[in-house]
Write a protein that holds these residues in place. Sequence first.
Motif, mmCIF file in Angstrom:
data_model
loop_
_atom_site.group_PDB
_atom_site.id
_atom_site.type_symbol
_atom_site.label_atom_id
_atom_site.label_comp_id
_atom_site.label_asym_id
_atom_site.label_seq_id
_atom_site.Cartn_x
_atom_site.Cartn_y
_atom_site.Cartn_z
ATOM 1 N N LEU A 10 35.530 57.687 85.686
ATOM 2 C CA LEU A 10 35.291 57.073 84.386
ATOM 3 C C LEU A 10 33.941 57.560 83.994
ATOM 4 O O LEU A 10 32.901 56.745 84.821
ATOM 5 N N GLN A 11 33.422 58.382 83.201
ATOM 6 C CA GLN A 11 32.205 58.612 82.774
ATOM 7 C C GLN A 11 32.081 57.996 81.496
ATOM 8 O O GLN A 11 32.617 58.446 80.421
ATOM 9 N N VAL A 12 31.079 57.044 81.281
ATOM 10 C CA VAL A 12 30.979 56.354 79.970
ATOM 11 C C VAL A 12 30.033 56.996 78.767
ATOM 12 O O VAL A 12 28.889 57.159 79.080
ATOM 13 N N LEU A 13 30.833 57.693 78.169
ATOM 14 C CA LEU A 13 30.500 58.604 77.167
ATOM 15 C C LEU A 13 30.325 58.086 75.534
ATOM 16 O O LEU A 13 30.146 58.668 74.640
ATOM 17 N N GLN A 14 30.808 56.722 75.520
ATOM 18 C CA GLN A 14 30.919 56.310 74.182
ATOM 19 C C GLN A 14 30.388 54.882 74.146
ATOM 20 O O GLN A 14 30.268 54.117 75.100
ATOM 21 N N LYS A 15 29.956 54.476 72.825
ATOM 22 C CA LYS A 15 29.032 53.264 73.004
ATOM 23 C C LYS A 15 30.030 52.113 72.464
ATOM 24 O O LYS A 15 29.617 51.007 72.733
ATOM 25 N N GLU A 16 31.155 52.288 72.111
ATOM 26 C CA GLU A 16 32.268 51.109 71.773
ATOM 27 C C GLU A 16 32.924 50.817 73.049
ATOM 28 O O GLU A 16 32.993 51.529 74.049
#
Length: 138
Positions: A106-112
Motif C-alpha cells: 500500500l502506497q499512501v497517496l491520498q490525505k483522506e
Amino acid sequence: MKNFKYLLIMIIVFTISSCSKDTYNDHDYHLERINVISAELPDELIYGRTYEIKVNIELPNSCYFYYNQYDYIYDENTRLIYPIVHVDDDISCNQKITETTFFIPLQVLQKESYIFKFYQGKDSDGKDTFLTLEVPVI
C-alpha cells in the motif's frame, strides 16, 4: 527417400502420442473468493509512505490453493479486497484446514482516511459481507 518417409511417419506418430491428454494428468479446477479471517494495519498511515498489509485467510481443505491472487478494487477512499483461491475439482481432498498469510503493498497517496473492506463471505441474503477497518492518514 524411403528413409525420409520412415522418419516422417515416426515423427508424426511420436507427436500424436506425446499430445495425448492422458500424459498430462489434467484435472478440472475453478477460482473462488475466500474469506478473510483477519488483517493487520497500522493505527495511522503517513502520507507518501509505503506499507504492507498483512492478511490472513483460511483454506477449508487440501483442494484449496492460494497463489497470491486477489482483487483490489478502488472506490473513492474505500478499498475492497477479495482473496482468490484455486480449487481443484473432482479429486479427493483431506479436510485439514490451513491458515495462510499474504501481504498487500500500500502506497499512501491520498490525505483522506483509508477504509479497507476485506471480504468475509455472503450473508443469508447472498450479499457480500466485509471486515471493515478505517485508518486515518497523517
